[in-house]
Write a protein that holds these residues in place. Structure first.
Motif, short mmCIF file in Angstrom:
data_model
loop_
_atom_site.label_atom_id
_atom_site.label_comp_id
_atom_site.label_asym_id
_atom_site.label_seq_id
_atom_site.Cartn_x
_atom_site.Cartn_y
_atom_site.Cartn_z
N TRP A 214 0.82 -1.21 0.00
CA TRP A 214 0.00 0.00 0.00
C TRP A 214 0.86 1.27 0.00
N ARG A 215 2.11 1.15 0.46
CA ARG A 215 2.99 2.33 0.48
C ARG A 215 3.28 2.83 -0.92
N GLN A 216 3.24 1.93 -1.89
CA GLN A 216 3.46 2.30 -3.29
C GLN A 216 2.13 2.44 -4.04
N GLY A 217 1.03 2.47 -3.30
CA GLY A 217 -0.28 2.60 -3.94
C GLY A 217 -0.74 1.32 -4.61
N GLU A 218 -0.20 0.17 -4.20
CA GLU A 218 -0.56 -1.09 -4.82
C GLU A 218 -1.49 -1.91 -3.94
N PHE A 219 -2.24 -2.81 -4.58
CA PHE A 219 -3.06 -3.78 -3.88
C PHE A 219 -2.68 -5.17 -4.37
N ILE A 220 -2.29 -6.02 -3.43
CA ILE A 220 -1.93 -7.40 -3.78
C ILE A 220 -2.86 -8.34 -3.02
N PHE A 221 -3.71 -9.00 -3.73
CA PHE A 221 -4.65 -9.95 -3.14
C PHE A 221 -4.19 -11.36 -3.52
N ASP A 222 -3.63 -12.05 -2.56
CA ASP A 222 -3.09 -13.39 -2.81
C ASP A 222 -4.01 -14.43 -2.17
N ASP A 223 -4.97 -14.92 -2.99
CA ASP A 223 -5.93 -15.92 -2.53
C ASP A 223 -6.66 -15.44 -1.27
N LEU A 224 -7.10 -14.19 -1.30
CA LEU A 224 -7.79 -13.61 -0.14
C LEU A 224 -9.29 -13.77 -0.27
N PRO A 225 -10.00 -13.97 0.86
CA PRO A 225 -11.47 -13.99 0.84
C PRO A 225 -12.00 -12.62 0.43
N LEU A 226 -13.11 -12.59 -0.25
CA LEU A 226 -13.68 -11.33 -0.73
C LEU A 226 -13.99 -10.38 0.42
N GLN A 227 -14.38 -10.92 1.58
CA GLN A 227 -14.70 -10.04 2.70
C GLN A 227 -13.45 -9.28 3.18
N GLU A 228 -12.27 -9.91 3.11
CA GLU A 228 -11.04 -9.21 3.48
C GLU A 228 -10.67 -8.17 2.42
N THR A 254 -7.43 -13.90 -6.34
CA THR A 254 -6.02 -13.54 -6.50
C THR A 254 -5.93 -12.47 -7.58
N ALA A 255 -5.41 -11.32 -7.21
CA ALA A 255 -5.31 -10.21 -8.16
C ALA A 255 -4.25 -9.24 -7.68
N ARG A 256 -3.73 -8.46 -8.60
CA ARG A 256 -2.73 -7.46 -8.27
C ARG A 256 -3.03 -6.18 -9.04
N PHE A 257 -3.07 -5.07 -8.30
CA PHE A 257 -3.36 -3.78 -8.92
C PHE A 257 -2.22 -2.82 -8.61
N ARG A 258 -1.64 -2.27 -9.62
CA ARG A 258 -0.51 -1.36 -9.47
C ARG A 258 -0.88 0.06 -9.87
N ASN A 259 0.08 0.95 -9.68
CA ASN A 259 -0.04 2.34 -10.14
C ASN A 259 -1.21 3.10 -9.52
N GLY A 260 -1.66 2.66 -8.35
CA GLY A 260 -2.68 3.41 -7.62
C GLY A 260 -4.01 3.54 -8.32
N GLU A 261 -4.52 2.44 -8.91
CA GLU A 261 -5.84 2.50 -9.55
C GLU A 261 -6.91 2.90 -8.54
N ASP A 262 -7.94 3.60 -9.02
CA ASP A 262 -9.00 4.03 -8.13
C ASP A 262 -9.97 2.87 -7.88
N LEU A 263 -10.89 3.09 -6.93
CA LEU A 263 -11.80 2.04 -6.51
C LEU A 263 -12.69 1.57 -7.66
N GLU A 264 -13.18 2.48 -8.46
CA GLU A 264 -14.05 2.14 -9.58
C GLU A 264 -13.34 1.20 -10.56
N LEU A 267 -12.95 -2.39 -8.87
CA LEU A 267 -14.21 -3.12 -8.85
C LEU A 267 -14.62 -3.54 -10.25
N SER A 268 -14.37 -2.68 -11.21
CA SER A 268 -14.73 -3.00 -12.59
C SER A 268 -13.93 -4.19 -13.11
N VAL A 269 -12.64 -4.24 -12.80
CA VAL A 269 -11.79 -5.36 -13.24
C VAL A 269 -12.26 -6.67 -12.61
#
Length: 294
Positions: A214-228, A254-264, A267-269
């Motif tokens: 998160w310090r680099q504006g990234e989100f890394i979801f490694d086999d995480l439950p949707l509620q988390e 499992t997903a990875r988002f870089r470059n500080g994508e916004d919430l919309e 969710l769209s991806v």
């Protein structure tokens, strides 16, 4: 040769009592004024010494009182808060803290006691200056994290059911408020404290760096439950995300988002990948199951 006041008085008395000094060179009449002058000079020196000693004692007392006043004087508390941004704070001891979105850190203007204590609400990454004689303690609503000098992350958002402490280097001790549960972490380990069960568990991570992406504006979801994932996005974007269908809560992604994508965008991806539907209702995002997944 130095004489005490008593000795000088005895010598003066003997000279006054005699009519002539030895060998007749000095009479009592001539000697008395000289001795009296010497006696006054000696007494004056004693008075000066005593006066100086008293002044020094008063100065020392004033200094001690002022020092004690400064020590017990209430310390000014600084509170740094973030909204939709991250922020790095430099503490009085040289330690640095990077606050995640919608987090706050409270700390004294100066660390005066043996312990360096700060309070965290939300999530932060700490790089603590090593001072063995002054332990560094991060206080949250449910746990305390004590360190000597290390790099670690604490995720303690109030609405999360778990408080997570991730160690990247060094060593930390995680304990509950009553100190009845305590755990010492090694690098690449995470301590998870469940608020409901009041239970502390340990987990070994493949890469602890993912926990501070998160310090680099990234989100890394490694086999995480949707509620988390929903909680993490809610904390990061300050938006309530509600999962309407409880069967989706443990749906792992499992997903990875870089470059500080916004919430919309995020969710769209996820939506286009076939995981769920979402909609905005009363400033709240509602997640529902796609018809073809039921």
């Amino acid at each position: 040769m130095k004489f005490t006041d008593t000795e000088l008085e005895e010598i003066l008395y003997k000279l006054v009592a005699s009519t002539r000094s030895p060998r007749g060179r000095f009479s009592a009449t001539d000697s008395y004024p000289k001795l009296e002058k010497r006696l006054k000079s000696h007494t004056r020196r004693l008075m000066l010494i005593r006066t100086f000693s008293a002044a020094a004692a008063v100065a020392l007392l004033c200094l001690s009182t002022w020092t004690a006043y400064l020590y017990i004087q209430p310390t000014t508390i600084q509170t740094i808060s973030t909204l939709a941004e991250t922020r790095t704070v430099c503490l009085p001891d040289g330690s640095t803290v990077t606050l995640n979105h919608y987090s706050s850190l409270s700390y004294p203007e100066k660390f005066k006691s043996d312990k360096r204590e700060v309070e965290l609400n939300g999530e932060a990454y700490f790089e603590v200056s090593k001072k063995k004689e002054h332990p560094f303690i991060v206080q949250t609503a449910t746990i305390d994290v004590q360190v000597l000098g290390t790099h670690f992350n604490v995720d303690a958002y109030p609405d999360n059911p778990d408080v997570k402490t991730t160690l990247l280097s060094g060593s930390v001790a995680v304990s509950n408020k009553s100190k009845s549960v305590r755990m010492i972490l090694k690098p690449n380990e995470i301590a998870i404290y469940n608020k409901v069960e009041e239970k502390l568990t340990r987990k070994v991570l493949a890469n602890a760096e993912d926990e501070i992406s998160w310090r680099q504006g990234e989100f890394i979801f490694d086999d995480l439950p949707l509620q988390e994932i929903a909680r993490e996005l809610s904390n990061s974007f300050g938006t309530t995300i509600h999962i309407a269908d409880t069967t989706l809560q443990n749906y792992r992604i499992t997903a990875r988002f870089r470059n500080g994508e916004d919430l919309e965008t995020i969710l769209s991806v996820l939506h286009n990948a076939g995981y769920f539907n979402y909609s905005l209702n009363n400033k709240q995002i509602i997640i529902t199951t796609k018809p073809d997944l039921k």
